[in-house]
Design a protein around this motif. Structure first.
Motif, PDB file in Angstrom:
ATOM      1  N   TYR A  84      15.793  13.965   6.357  1.00  0.00           N
ATOM      2  CA  TYR A  84      15.890  12.540   6.619  1.00  0.00           C
ATOM      3  C   TYR A  84      15.060  11.823   5.572  1.00  0.00           C
ATOM      4  CZ  TYR A  84      15.538   8.045   8.963  1.00  0.00           C
ATOM      5  OH  TYR A  84      15.597   6.710   9.255  1.00  0.00           O
ATOM      6  N   ASP A  85      15.728  11.008   4.745  1.00  0.00           N
ATOM      7  CA  ASP A  85      14.981  10.279   3.726  1.00  0.00           C
ATOM      8  C   ASP A  85      14.682   8.874   4.220  1.00  0.00           C
ATOM      9  OD1 ASP A  85      17.176   8.404   2.156  1.00  0.00           O
ATOM     10  OD2 ASP A  85      18.052  10.278   2.876  1.00  0.00           O
ATOM     11  N   LEU A  86      13.419   8.533   4.173  1.00  0.00           N
ATOM     12  CA  LEU A  86      12.978   7.232   4.647  1.00  0.00           C
ATOM     13  C   LEU A  86      13.345   6.140   3.658  1.00  0.00           C
ATOM     14  CD1 LEU A  86      11.128   9.223   6.299  1.00  0.00           C
ATOM     15  CD2 LEU A  86       9.512   7.348   6.367  1.00  0.00           C
ATOM     16  N   ARG A  87      13.660   5.007   4.166  1.00  0.00           N
ATOM     17  CA  ARG A  87      13.911   3.838   3.330  1.00  0.00           C
ATOM     18  C   ARG A  87      12.630   3.441   2.609  1.00  0.00           C
ATOM     19  NH1 ARG A  87      14.423   0.597   0.115  1.00  0.00           N
ATOM     20  NH2 ARG A  87      15.460  -1.403   0.155  1.00  0.00           N
ATOM     21  N   ASP A  88      11.500   3.639   3.281  1.00  0.00           N
ATOM     22  CA  ASP A  88      10.211   3.303   2.681  1.00  0.00           C
ATOM     23  C   ASP A  88      10.004   4.103   1.403  1.00  0.00           C
ATOM     24  OD1 ASP A  88       8.805   1.752   4.999  1.00  0.00           O
ATOM     25  OD2 ASP A  88       9.648   3.556   5.921  1.00  0.00           O
ATOM     26  N   ASN A  89       9.667   3.425   0.338  1.00  0.00           N
ATOM     27  CA  ASN A  89       9.268   4.105  -0.885  1.00  0.00           C
ATOM     28  C   ASN A  89       8.436   3.155  -1.722  1.00  0.00           C
ATOM     29  OD1 ASN A  89      11.193   2.939  -3.105  1.00  0.00           O
ATOM     30  ND2 ASN A  89      12.546   3.453  -1.397  1.00  0.00           N
ATOM     31  N   VAL A  90       7.708   3.719  -2.648  1.00  0.00           N
ATOM     32  CA  VAL A  90       6.889   2.936  -3.564  1.00  0.00           C
ATOM     33  C   VAL A  90       7.408   3.214  -4.958  1.00  0.00           C
ATOM     34  CG1 VAL A  90       4.565   2.564  -4.471  1.00  0.00           C
ATOM     35  CG2 VAL A  90       4.887   3.039  -2.029  1.00  0.00           C
ATOM     36  N   GLN A  91       7.713   2.149  -5.670  1.00  0.00           N
ATOM     37  CA  GLN A  91       8.274   2.259  -7.016  1.00  0.00           C
ATOM     38  C   GLN A  91       7.259   1.723  -8.017  1.00  0.00           C
ATOM     39  OE1 GLN A  91      11.603  -0.265  -6.399  1.00  0.00           O
ATOM     40  NE2 GLN A  91      12.531   1.103  -4.913  1.00  0.00           N
ATOM     41  N   LEU A  92       6.832   2.590  -8.920  1.00  0.00           N
ATOM     42  CA  LEU A  92       5.820   2.235  -9.909  1.00  0.00           C
ATOM     43  C   LEU A  92       6.458   2.089 -11.281  1.00  0.00           C
ATOM     44  CD1 LEU A  92       3.260   4.865  -8.629  1.00  0.00           C
ATOM     45  CD2 LEU A  92       3.190   2.398  -8.185  1.00  0.00           C
ATOM     46  N   SER A  93       6.119   1.014 -11.958  1.00  0.00           N
ATOM     47  CA  SER A  93       6.701   0.728 -13.265  1.00  0.00           C
ATOM     48  C   SER A  93       5.778   1.215 -14.382  1.00  0.00           C
ATOM     49  CB  SER A  93       6.917  -0.779 -13.427  1.00  0.00           C
ATOM     50  OG  SER A  93       7.261  -1.091 -14.759  1.00  0.00           O
ATOM     51  N   LEU A  94       6.370   1.863 -15.362  1.00  0.00           N
ATOM     52  CA  LEU A  94       5.600   2.283 -16.539  1.00  0.00           C
ATOM     53  C   LEU A  94       5.049   1.085 -17.299  1.00  0.00           C
ATOM     54  CD1 LEU A  94       7.786   5.219 -17.922  1.00  0.00           C
ATOM     55  CD2 LEU A  94       5.698   5.358 -16.549  1.00  0.00           C
ATOM     56  N   PHE A  95       5.631  -0.100 -17.094  1.00  0.00           N
ATOM     57  CA  PHE A  95       5.222  -1.296 -17.825  1.00  0.00           C
ATOM     58  C   PHE A  95       4.122  -2.086 -17.135  1.00  0.00           C
ATOM     59  CE2 PHE A  95       9.758  -0.624 -18.948  1.00  0.00           C
ATOM     60  CZ  PHE A  95       9.540  -0.207 -20.257  1.00  0.00           C
ATOM     61  N   THR A  96       4.055  -2.012 -15.810  1.00  0.00           N
ATOM     62  CA  THR A  96       3.057  -2.821 -15.106  1.00  0.00           C
ATOM     63  C   THR A  96       1.999  -2.005 -14.368  1.00  0.00           C
ATOM     64  OG1 THR A  96       4.482  -2.988 -13.155  1.00  0.00           O
ATOM     65  CG2 THR A  96       4.662  -4.751 -14.798  1.00  0.00           C
ATOM     66  N   ASP A  97       2.265  -0.740 -14.086  1.00  0.00           N
ATOM     67  CA  ASP A  97       1.307   0.079 -13.334  1.00  0.00           C
ATOM     68  C   ASP A  97       0.616   1.128 -14.192  1.00  0.00           C
ATOM     69  OD1 ASP A  97       1.691  -1.033 -10.626  1.00  0.00           O
ATOM     70  OD2 ASP A  97       3.733  -0.296 -10.878  1.00  0.00           O
ATOM     71  N   PHE A  98       0.972   1.179 -15.446  1.00  0.00           N
ATOM     72  CA  PHE A  98       0.352   2.090 -16.403  1.00  0.00           C
ATOM     73  C   PHE A  98      -0.009   1.270 -17.639  1.00  0.00           C
ATOM     74  CE2 PHE A  98       3.142   4.583 -13.789  1.00  0.00           C
ATOM     75  CZ  PHE A  98       2.489   5.783 -13.595  1.00  0.00           C
ATOM     76  N   GLY A  99      -1.099   1.636 -18.266  1.00  0.00           N
ATOM     77  CA  GLY A  99      -1.496   0.897 -19.465  1.00  0.00           C
ATOM     78  C   GLY A  99      -2.295   1.771 -20.408  1.00  0.00           C
ATOM     79  N   ASP A 100      -3.009   1.139 -21.292  1.00  0.00           N
ATOM     80  CA  ASP A 100      -3.820   1.869 -22.269  1.00  0.00           C
ATOM     81  C   ASP A 100      -4.870   2.755 -21.606  1.00  0.00           C
ATOM     82  OD1 ASP A 100      -2.370   0.642 -24.266  1.00  0.00           O
ATOM     83  OD2 ASP A 100      -3.858  -0.965 -24.560  1.00  0.00           O
ATOM     84  N   ALA A 147      -2.979   2.480 -13.363  1.00  0.00           N
ATOM     85  CA  ALA A 147      -3.730   1.443 -12.658  1.00  0.00           C
ATOM     86  C   ALA A 147      -2.737   0.683 -11.781  1.00  0.00           C
ATOM     87  CB  ALA A 147      -4.416   0.512 -13.647  1.00  0.00           C
ATOM     88  N   PRO A 148      -2.439   1.211 -10.586  1.00  0.00           N
ATOM     89  CA  PRO A 148      -1.407   0.590  -9.752  1.00  0.00           C
ATOM     90  C   PRO A 148      -1.778  -0.819  -9.317  1.00  0.00           C
ATOM     91  CG  PRO A 148      -2.625   2.212  -8.500  1.00  0.00           C
ATOM     92  CD  PRO A 148      -3.100   2.318  -9.919  1.00  0.00           C
ATOM     93  N   ASP A 149      -0.780  -1.656  -9.309  1.00  0.00           N
ATOM     94  CA  ASP A 149      -0.932  -3.019  -8.828  1.00  0.00           C
ATOM     95  C   ASP A 149      -1.308  -2.970  -7.343  1.00  0.00           C
ATOM     96  OD1 ASP A 149       0.059  -5.600  -7.575  1.00  0.00           O
ATOM     97  OD2 ASP A 149       0.377  -6.032  -9.706  1.00  0.00           O
ATOM     98  N   GLU A 150      -2.162  -3.847  -6.933  1.00  0.00           N
ATOM     99  CA  GLU A 150      -2.636  -3.905  -5.544  1.00  0.00           C
ATOM    100  C   GLU A 150      -1.487  -4.104  -4.549  1.00  0.00           C
ATOM    101  OE1 GLU A 150      -5.199  -3.558  -2.456  1.00  0.00           O
ATOM    102  OE2 GLU A 150      -5.718  -3.244  -4.557  1.00  0.00           O
ATOM    103  N   ARG A 151      -0.393  -4.720  -4.994  1.00  0.00           N
ATOM    104  CA  ARG A 151       0.735  -4.981  -4.100  1.00  0.00           C
ATOM    105  C   ARG A 151       1.372  -3.704  -3.561  1.00  0.00           C
ATOM    106  NH1 ARG A 151       5.584  -4.354  -7.048  1.00  0.00           N
ATOM    107  NH2 ARG A 151       5.144  -4.191  -9.261  1.00  0.00           N
ATOM    108  N   HIS A 152       1.067  -2.545  -4.153  1.00  0.00           N
ATOM    109  CA  HIS A 152       1.644  -1.284  -3.698  1.00  0.00           C
ATOM    110  C   HIS A 152       0.913  -0.698  -2.480  1.00  0.00           C
ATOM    111  CE1 HIS A 152       4.296  -1.167  -7.083  1.00  0.00           C
ATOM    112  NE2 HIS A 152       3.309  -1.115  -7.960  1.00  0.00           N
ATOM    113  N   GLN A 153      -0.264  -1.210  -2.166  1.00  0.00           N
ATOM    114  CA  GLN A 153      -1.054  -0.643  -1.068  1.00  0.00           C
ATOM    115  C   GLN A 153      -0.359  -0.761   0.289  1.00  0.00           C
ATOM    116  OE1 GLN A 153      -3.751   1.235  -0.783  1.00  0.00           O
ATOM    117  NE2 GLN A 153      -3.895   1.364  -3.006  1.00  0.00           N
ATOM    118  N   GLN A 154       0.128  -1.924   0.620  1.00  0.00           N
ATOM    119  CA  GLN A 154       0.763  -2.099   1.930  1.00  0.00           C
ATOM    120  C   GLN A 154       2.022  -1.251   2.062  1.00  0.00           C
ATOM    121  OE1 GLN A 154       1.543  -6.112   3.223  1.00  0.00           O
ATOM    122  NE2 GLN A 154       2.691  -5.420   5.015  1.00  0.00           N
ATOM    123  N   PRO A 155       2.941  -1.255   1.082  1.00  0.00           N
ATOM    124  CA  PRO A 155       4.110  -0.370   1.210  1.00  0.00           C
ATOM    125  C   PRO A 155       3.733   1.110   1.298  1.00  0.00           C
ATOM    126  CG  PRO A 155       4.499  -2.010  -0.491  1.00  0.00           C
ATOM    127  CD  PRO A 155       3.056  -2.138  -0.088  1.00  0.00           C
TER     128      PRO A 155
END
Length: 187
Positions: free
Chosen positions: A137-153, A157-165
């Protein structure tokens, strides 16, 4: 209840290791539920070549590495797949690891934390199709991390908005794993 956080990339300097550690560090630990990180890289699985289809092997495999992998996966009541997106799909080594065993996946829920240029959404959609074969059973809930906004030099460094999901993912995964327990006891 025991939940496996499965890290499916084995590349050198892989982004997934930091992502999987972040998932583990944010996972709720209690007397009723524990989370464990499982790294596909640690199992050194060969490409699937067994004559017996894994789903027909009944949890007994001729390759000791596959047996060790299967025994580990059998311990869990549910999973969080930490998956990269490679060429708009799932990482080949991760897919091979899933394909190498059979009954160990049956009747268990999975949630996804994916990463890639577009958040890994196409890899997640690929996983949904593959895992349906195991009555996962695959849950609809998932967290999607972008190489452009959640990773850097400085690395991941995940965006804080990912904590609640992420917390909602854990809550729902634990609930569904508990609900599916009677199905697993019939296997």
């Amino acid at each position: 209840m025991k939940i496996g956080i499965i890290l499916g990339s084995i590349r050198d300097n892989r982004a997934g290791e930091a992502v999987a550690q972040w998932v583990l560090q944010n996972a709720p630990q209690s007397s009723e539920v524990s989370y464990e990180l499982v790294d596909v890289k640690d199992y050194e699985l060969e490409p699937l070549h067994a004559a017996t289809p894994p789903a027909a092997a009944g949890g007994t495999y001729s390759d000791p590495r596959v047996q060790k992998w299967g025994d580990k996966i059998a311990e869990f009541d549910g999973f969080v797949f930490v998956s990269a997106e490679y060429n708009h799909g799932v990482p080949g080594v991760f897919k091979n690891a899933v394909d190498s065993i059979g009954v160990e996946w049956m009747h268990k829920p999975v949630a996804f934390v994916s990463y890639g240029a577009a958040g890994g959404v196409l890899a997640v959609e690929n996983w949904r199709t593959v895992l349906a074969n195991f009555n996962v059973y695959d849950l609809r809930d998932n967290v999607q991390l972008s190489l452009f906004t959640d990773f850097g030099d400085q690395g991941f460094a995940p965006d804080e908005r990912h904590q609640q999901p992420l917390q909602e993912l854990f809550t729902h995964l634990e609930q569904v794993a508990g609900i599916m327990q009677p199905l697993r006891s019939q296997d």
